[in-house]
Structure formats: structure tokens, C-alpha cells
Design a protein around this motif. Structure first.
Motif: not given
Length: 257
Positions: A102-107, A130-133, A221-226, A243-244
Motif C-alpha cells: 500500500v503506497v500513500e501520497f500524503f501531506d 501488508v507492506r506500507f510505503v 491528498t491522500p492518494a493510495f496505490v495498492i 482493495t488489499v
């Protein structure tokens, strides 16, 4: 501005419905002032009598834009998979060997990101595979940029995760003073932190985040790529969990993540 553009498009479509069909050889330039005035009044009356039309058109435009964004993101995920999922500069939480990333773009100044934080913590707690980036994407002003640089620099003191969670828990806007006050609370060496924040590697990491966000079409933000899925916004724990599970079932992360 975004709403104004959608409204203008909707009004343009309304014009097509409100004005009777014309000979294809005619153009707007062939109408005189009186005729143009009548057309404008016809459009105005139509919209006043049928305001729900604008709502329907705007909703359709939203759906089309979202579909286009998802399609753009799907292609960008494939083309930038290594940079998204396996950039060695990014901090990884959860299970580093997890089967779904799971990748999170955040502010750090994003209220929706802070609202999503408990959902992410719950996800990591309930799913140990789950691997969280985390990818800093500071777009909400100077305070956000300071916070992002400080968080990245905190990795040099092995306190990124602790500092990240403290920044997310901060009430109110994060300016420079608040960022450094929070850093002090978690035990960071402020002099070293400030020096490390000026490093080229910190700037390069943030620039990489901006580039990836542009490729993915991320506008907030946020935006997630899974795996191969893109989820914009604070989608909630249920959507993240679902989604996972979908990505795990499809095996898309084996090829991408």
C-alpha cells in the motif's frame, strides 16, 4: 475554478438542447444581436426551469473525469512500478516482506490525510502481511514542505516513523515552529535535523514524489496505490481492506510490487 469549468461545459451542453436545430451552414456569426439575445434568453429560461439538468451533466462529467484519471493511473503504475513500490529512499512500515504493498501520497497539513491515519494503522494491525510505503507530497504550502523535509531527514536518526506519527497527530496547521517543536518532543537532534534537511537527497526525494504524482494524475491528498489499483481521497478502512483483498486475490502485486 474546477467547478466553474464544469459549469461552463454543462451550460454549453444546455445550449445544444435549448436552441432548435439549425441548418449546418449557419454559424453564430450569422445571427444578429436580437437573435443572439433571444437565444441567450431561451438558454436562461431553460436552465431556470430545468436546474436538475446541470446537476446531471456535472455528475456525468465527474464520472468521466474519474474514469479517465483511473485509466491514466493504471498505465502510470505499470510504467513507474519500481519507483512507486521499491524506491529505496522511501520509508516502509508494516511488513517489509508483505505480499501486498500500500503506497500513500500524503501531506502533513492535509486534514483528510490525518483522518485516514487511524484507518491505516488499523489496516496494519489487522493485516500483518501488508507492506506500507510512505511518499511525502507537500502541496499545501511552506509548512508542508518543511514538515516533509524534516520527516525525510529524520530517517538519518532512525526516528522517521515516530516523527511521522507525531506530525500526523498534531492539532492545527504545521508551520516551521510546530515542526521543530514536534521534532524536539520525539527526541530528534534539532541541529542535525536542520542540517540534514538541506541535503540534496532530501530535495531529490520530494521532487521524485512530485514527478510520480504528475504521472499518476494525483491532484490532492491522500492518494493510495495498492497493487494495480489507484484510490484517490480518504477512502476509509473498508475500502482499503477490500482493495488489499482484491489485489491479493488477483496477484497483481507479484508482478508490480
Amino acid at each position: 475554478m474546477h467547478f466553474a469549468r464544469r459549469l461552463l461545459t454543462a451550460v454549453s451542453l444546455a445550449c445544444l438542447l435549448a436552441v432548435p436545430a439549425m441548418d449546418s451552414r449557419l454559424s453564430a456569426a450569422e445571427f444578429n444581436d436580437a437573435q443572439r439575445g433571444e437565444i441567450i434568453e431561451t438558454i436562461r429560461q431553460y436552465l431556470l426551469e430545468n436546474p436538475e439538468f446541470l446537476r446531471e451533466v456535472i455528475q456525468a462529467l465527474d464520472q468521466k473525469e474519474q474514469q479517465q484519471q483511473l485509466a491514466q493511473a493504471a498505465d502510470a503504475i505499470k510504467e513507474n512500478a519500481k519507483a512507486i513500490f521499491r524506491d529505496e529512499k522511501d520509508f516502509v512500515a508494516g511488513n517489509p516482506e508483505g505480499d501486498v504493498t500500500v503506497v500513500e501520497f500524503f501531506d502533513y497539513n492535509c486534514g483528510y490525510c490525518k483522518r485516514s491515519q487511524p484507518d491505516l494503522m488499523a489496516l496494519l494491525k489487522q493485516d500483518k502481511n501488508v507492506r506500507f510505503v510512505l511518499k511525502e507530497f507537500p502541496i499545501l504550502g511552506p509548512g508542508s514542505l518543511v514538515a516533509a523535509k524534516a520527516a525525510i531527514a529524520a530517517k538519518n536518526q532512525d526516528k522517521y516513523w515516530e516523527f511521522h506519527n507525531a506530525l500526523m497527530a498534531h492539532n492545527g496547521s504545521l508551520d516551521e515552529a510546530a515542526v521543530f517543536a514536534t521534532a524536539k518532543k520525539v527526541g530528534l537532534d534539532l541541529e542535525k535535523l536542520k542540517a540534514d534537511m538541506q541535503g540534496e537527497a532530501v530535495t531529490a526525494q520530494i521532487e521524485d514524489g512530485y514527478r510520480l504524482a504528475r504521472e499518476l494524475g494525483i491532484q490532492g491528498t491522500p492518494a493510495f496505490v495498492i497493487g494495480d489499483k489507484f484510490l484517490p481521497g480518504a477512502v476509509g478502512l473498508d475500502a482499503l481492506t477490500k482493495t488489499v483483498a482484491e489485489v491479493r486475490g488477483s496477484g497483481s502485486c507479484k508482478a508490480l510490487c
